[in-house]
Design an enzyme around this catalytic site. Sequence first.
Site, PDB file in Angstrom:
ATOM      1  N   GLU A   1       1.023  -0.560  -4.307  1.00  0.00           N
ATOM      2  CA  GLU A   1       1.800   0.519  -3.704  1.00  0.00           C
ATOM      3  C   GLU A   1       3.273   0.145  -3.826  1.00  0.00           C
ATOM      4  OE1 GLU A   1       1.928   2.973   0.485  1.00  0.00           O
ATOM      5  OE2 GLU A   1       1.919   0.789   0.564  1.00  0.00           O
TER       6      GLU A   1
ATOM      7  N   ASP B   1      -8.096  -3.751   0.573  1.00  0.00           N
ATOM      8  CA  ASP B   1      -6.689  -3.473   0.863  1.00  0.00           C
ATOM      9  C   ASP B   1      -6.040  -4.751   1.368  1.00  0.00           C
ATOM     10  OD1 ASP B   1      -4.267  -2.131   1.451  1.00  0.00           O
ATOM     11  OD2 ASP B   1      -5.376  -0.312   1.954  1.00  0.00           O
TER      12      ASP B   1
ATOM     13  N   HIS C   1      -4.574   7.903   2.754  1.00  0.00           N
ATOM     14  CA  HIS C   1      -4.523   7.773   4.209  1.00  0.00           C
ATOM     15  C   HIS C   1      -3.136   8.028   4.793  1.00  0.00           C
ATOM     16  CE1 HIS C   1      -3.184   4.024   2.500  1.00  0.00           C
ATOM     17  NE2 HIS C   1      -2.627   3.700   3.654  1.00  0.00           N
ATOM     18  N   ASP C   2      -2.108   8.018   3.953  1.00  0.00           N
ATOM     19  CA  ASP C   2      -0.733   8.228   4.416  1.00  0.00           C
ATOM     20  C   ASP C   2      -0.183   9.610   4.071  1.00  0.00           C
ATOM     21  OD1 ASP C   2      -0.349   5.775   5.632  1.00  0.00           O
ATOM     22  OD2 ASP C   2       0.473   4.817   3.837  1.00  0.00           O
TER      23      ASP C   2
ATOM     24  N   ASP D   1      -0.540  -3.460  -0.549  1.00  0.00           N
ATOM     25  CA  ASP D   1       0.304  -2.614   0.279  1.00  0.00           C
ATOM     26  C   ASP D   1       1.780  -2.955   0.097  1.00  0.00           C
ATOM     27  OD1 ASP D   1       0.391  -0.628   2.554  1.00  0.00           O
ATOM     28  OD2 ASP D   1       1.356  -2.331   3.549  1.00  0.00           O
TER      29      ASP D   1
END
Length: 596
Positions: free
Chosen positions: A275, A112, A350-351, A218
């Site tokens: 993302e 990540d 995770h979000d 990200d």
Amino acid sequence: MAIDKAVKEVAPPQQKRSWWKESTVYQIYPSSFKDSNGDGIGDIPGVIEKLDYIKTLGVDLVWLSPVCQSPQVDMGYDISDYKEIHRPYGTVDDMERLIQGLHERGMKYVMDLVVNHTSDQHEWFKNSRSSQDNEYRNWYIWRPAKYDSEGRRQPPNNWSSYFGGSAWEWDEATQEYYLHLFAVEQPDLNWEHPPVRDAVHDIMRFWLDKGVDGFRLDVINFISKVPGLPDEPVSLPNAEYQHGFVHYACGPRLHEYLREMGRILKEYDAFSVGEMPCVTDTKELLNAVGFERGELNMIFHFEIVDIDHGTGGKFSEGSWQLTDLKRIVGKWQKFMYENDGWNALYVENHDQPRSISRFASDEPQYRSLSGKMLATLLGLQSGTVFVYQGQELAQVNVPREWRMEDYRDLETLNHWEELKSRHPSDTNLLQEAKDEYRNKSRDNARTPMQWDASSNAGFSTASPWIPVHPDYDSWNAESLVSNPSSIYHHWRNILSLRKSHKDIFVYGSFVMVDPTNEHVFAYLREYGSEAALVVTNFSDRTVEWQLPEEVAGRRQTQVLAATYVGEEKGPGEPTRVGKRGWSLRPYEAFVVLLDS
């Protein structure tokens, strides 16, 4: 009832083949996966302990949420050193052992990479804020204050932060504001400044040279801001600050920056997924993932996971119908297939809250069926499938008994404090917010992985950093792995179908069936003369459903997967084969192979 003819009539293009299109990704949230040293926090050695479990599931790549050195203001998405590992997670040596263990088992590692912003504890930012003349000053986005008619200091523009308040923070020492689209402790990097891009490229090569096989990037579409950073027109009249994403989501130099990164990724034949929130324009996203563009392999868009957001934002109640979900899925399946792009398929990470609680039913009698149904729906679409830890175990949202003290999520806690300060006496509004937190807080996905029925779900011998879901005694990996009809094994079957029938499920076309039905989500995957029909019932009741003529005329040869035990018997035997109509049981799903 009919097939979506608008999709059916498109001549199928020749799909370009690639290893990453045929792969499945398993996402790990390190702090909640497995604690190896008894400090209550998951770590990299804990992940290494479970590599055989991950391999048995049938995935190909493993993505860990950020593990680099961080003050953990936003659970690692605030990095203070890109070349060191956050000490509670382990060391660089541990990371190298993890990569080796994955490679020995035929899997790859995805890191990540968070480079829209850093931590305010990064040496770059410490230098940047030390004086206006420092060589690192331009590594971040600094602006002088504005002043209103009464001489009061104001931020440079009216943009809001995603974690509440203004997106600007005043720095008393140097008498300017810096931009932080997220937390105050997460200052945005200035990608217009060439040394910033050079530093990012160096970080990428550092980890790729250590054996990293790719990156999840990200909020990567935020790295280019519109020059001048103008005010956002007021769309939320009751809010002090406005969403400014039109000025930084896919800014003017984004694709230039992505192509620079893409050249490095191509050099290493590395995987990439970006993302990209706040974007719904298909053409804009295609620019990032077109096969010949040399930017990213695929992107995470947010249309599906924003479907239940209300007019007041994420933590306001929203409603959706199954046809809304079909419209979004059909849009992206059709567009990417026709335009040589690629989808990243996910409903959890995770979000995001747990998909069973969000899209189906977590009632005990329907929980497993709901999870299997959603696995079938997601896992056989066109794109690369992402499975989030615990999704294969039917983990669900936090229990209703949770108190505000149980939450750890910065976004949730900031929203709660801001709401209390603005509406301290509105008990109804505050209760509605609590209900929405239980539905949508990021902590729903961050409770510890449920390994077995022992203390703390086998996650840790110490008190975990966040409470374990109390249902772990009956919903855990040990019990589900040992049960051949469990959701875990259903996921294994779905992922294996993508490999055994990859022409259909990886490279085939997608055709929506019965698009106006509000209970049944069905679609057809086709490749040449081969085809498979995927049928799912999104209802908690039995639904009578008839095949459309275009499908009913094709011979059904075999049930490839089914969510009710006893349906997968072989060619010609199952009750689901040879029918022109079915009574679909609550949350039932099955997949039928068709002949031309």
